[in-house]
Scaffold this motif. Structure first.
Motif, mmCIF file in Angstrom:
data_model
loop_
_atom_site.group_PDB
_atom_site.id
_atom_site.type_symbol
_atom_site.label_atom_id
_atom_site.label_comp_id
_atom_site.label_asym_id
_atom_site.label_seq_id
_atom_site.Cartn_x
_atom_site.Cartn_y
_atom_site.Cartn_z
ATOM 1 N N TYR A 162 50.274 46.468 29.282
ATOM 2 C CA TYR A 162 51.385 46.150 30.182
ATOM 3 C C TYR A 162 51.602 44.640 30.268
ATOM 4 O O TYR A 162 52.733 44.169 30.282
ATOM 5 N N ARG A 163 50.528 43.884 30.290
ATOM 6 C CA ARG A 163 50.645 42.418 30.328
ATOM 7 C C ARG A 163 51.432 41.933 29.099
ATOM 8 O O ARG A 163 52.316 41.094 29.218
ATOM 9 N N ALA A 164 51.109 42.471 27.917
ATOM 10 C CA ALA A 164 51.794 42.078 26.679
ATOM 11 C C ALA A 164 53.256 42.516 26.683
ATOM 12 O O ALA A 164 54.142 41.744 26.297
ATOM 13 N N LEU A 165 53.536 43.739 27.129
ATOM 14 C CA LEU A 165 54.920 44.222 27.181
ATOM 15 C C LEU A 165 55.751 43.406 28.160
ATOM 16 O O LEU A 165 56.910 43.074 27.887
ATOM 17 N N LEU A 166 55.160 43.077 29.298
ATOM 18 C CA LEU A 166 55.863 42.253 30.282
ATOM 19 C C LEU A 166 56.166 40.873 29.711
ATOM 20 O O LEU A 166 57.275 40.352 29.873
ATOM 21 N N ALA A 167 55.193 40.285 29.023
ATOM 22 C CA ALA A 167 55.408 38.962 28.419
ATOM 23 C C ALA A 167 56.537 39.024 27.395
ATOM 24 O O ALA A 167 57.401 38.136 27.350
ATOM 25 N N ASP A 168 56.567 40.082 26.581
ATOM 26 C CA ASP A 168 57.642 40.253 25.600
ATOM 27 C C ASP A 168 59.009 40.382 26.273
ATOM 28 O O ASP A 168 60.037 40.040 25.680
ATOM 29 N N GLY A 170 59.811 38.776 28.992
ATOM 30 C CA GLY A 170 60.085 37.560 29.754
ATOM 31 C C GLY A 170 59.519 37.557 31.151
ATOM 32 O O GLY A 170 59.985 36.806 32.013
ATOM 33 N N CYS A 171 58.503 38.386 31.390
ATOM 34 C CA CYS A 171 57.894 38.481 32.716
ATOM 35 C C CYS A 171 56.404 38.165 32.626
ATOM 36 O O CYS A 171 55.797 38.322 31.573
ATOM 37 N N CYS A 172 55.847 37.768 33.737
ATOM 38 C CA CYS A 172 54.425 37.451 33.804
ATOM 39 C C CYS A 172 53.757 38.347 34.835
ATOM 40 O O CYS A 172 54.175 38.379 35.999
ATOM 41 N N LEU A 173 52.742 39.098 34.410
ATOM 42 C CA LEU A 173 51.973 39.915 35.339
ATOM 43 C C LEU A 173 51.194 38.964 36.245
ATOM 44 O O LEU A 173 50.431 38.130 35.761
ATOM 45 N N THR A 174 51.398 39.067 37.558
ATOM 46 C CA THR A 174 50.753 38.146 38.492
ATOM 47 C C THR A 174 49.614 38.762 39.283
ATOM 48 O O THR A 174 48.708 38.058 39.709
ATOM 49 N N ASP A 175 49.666 40.089 39.497
ATOM 50 C CA ASP A 175 48.640 40.714 40.332
ATOM 51 C C ASP A 175 48.661 42.227 40.139
ATOM 52 O O ASP A 175 49.690 42.793 39.752
ATOM 53 N N ILE A 176 47.530 42.843 40.412
ATOM 54 C CA ILE A 176 47.437 44.300 40.497
ATOM 55 C C ILE A 176 46.659 44.603 41.768
ATOM 56 O O ILE A 176 45.554 44.083 41.959
ATOM 57 N N VAL A 177 47.258 45.404 42.650
ATOM 58 C CA VAL A 177 46.591 45.778 43.900
ATOM 59 C C VAL A 177 46.537 47.296 43.994
ATOM 60 O O VAL A 177 47.353 47.998 43.395
#
Length: 191
Positions: A162-168, A170-177
């Motif tokens: 998910y981190r890689a897909l988000l980066a592709d 244009g988004c940055c994973l910031t947190d998981i709660v």
């Protein structure tokens, strides 16, 4: 996957409405503090509106919801009267023709096959305004299971994917709660 665009949710809509609780509302409330006051929020797979959309509407956000279940969408419209709403899937929604301050996708992404998850994340990335927020649920670990209500196959691609897909997108994973029910909420910000 069946020919049912709701992936089994239309058939279980009354059961879902009966068991839906307020679990996760506090996470959504806390997450929404990062949004601009009165900002626009798209709720993908809005279901009945409880508790996500109602929490956001109570905080003064402009809500839009999509859900492929006509029964769920009717309940959403009754719960969140001033929201824009459409009976559509994430793959086909016309709401992606506009831009949003935030998008929430609770209990939906993992119901899609991997390629559809990737496509959805890319559509979301394009629909978020710069600095816009995305909140979705998926187990932190890559895994597969059968959804307890619909009987549909479900899969989390896992945090790293998910981190890689988000980066592709244009988004940055910031947190998981994690909420009290053991659900993982992934928070990301558009660049």
């Amino acid at each position: 996957m069946t020919g049912d665009p709701s992936l089994g949710w239309e058939a279980v809509a009354p059961d879902f409405a009966a068991v839906r609780s307020g679990v996760g509302a506090e996470i959504v409330r806390h997450w929404s503090r990062h949004l601009p006051p009165g900002g626009s929020v798209l709720d993908i797979g809005c279901g009945t509106g409880m508790p996500v959309a109602t929490t956001l509407a109570d905080a003064g956000f402009a809500l839009y919801g999509i859900d492929p279940s006509p029964t769920m969408l009717a309940r959403f419209r009754a719960q969140v009267r001033h929201a824009g709403a459409a009976c559509e899937t994430v793959q086909d929604s016309r709401f992606f023709d506009r831009r949003f301050d935030a998008i929430v996708m609770i209990g939906v992404l993992f119901l899609l096959p991997e390629a559809a998850q990737q496509a959805a994340i890319h559509r979301i990335g394009r629909a978020l305004l710069p600095g816009g927020r995305l909140l979705f649920t998926a187990p932190r670990m890559a895994c597969r299971w059968t959804d307890s209500l619909t009987g549909q196959p479900s899969q989390s691609l896992g945090e790293a994917r998910y981190r890689a897909l988000l980066a592709d997108a244009g988004c940055c994973l910031t947190d998981i709660v994690r909420d009290a029910g053991g659900n993982d909420y992934v928070d990301a910000v558009a660049g």
